[in-house]
Design a protein around this motif. Structure first.
Motif: not given
Length: 77
Positions: A28-32, A34-47, A68-75
């Protein structure tokens, strides 16, 4: 994580180990930001979807998270 989701996960032997949690945090720390903010929205939705028994929609969110995670790796350089 809510108690219901955690209890269900334990019942299915899917409770994350401390190693898995540490690995998730490291990646998670390796992501930009923007990706971290998006994940912070999606993970509660997943739960919430998991708790509601909406497996198909939960799988859609998981696919979105993977992208999103893959995009983070590429960017990230």
């Amino acid at each position: 994580m809510s108690t219901t989701f955690a209890s269900a996960a334990r019942a299915e032997s899917q409770d994350p180990t401390s190693q898995e949690i540490d690995e998730f945090r490291r990646h998670l720390k390796t992501l930009a930001p923007v990706q971290r903010r998006i994940l912070s929205v999606l993970l509660p939705q997943l739960i919430a979807l998991e708790e509601a028994g909406e497996r198909d929609r939960a799988l859609d969110v998981i696919e979105e998270v993977k992208l999103i995670l893959w995009e983070g790796r590429l960017t990230r350089h």
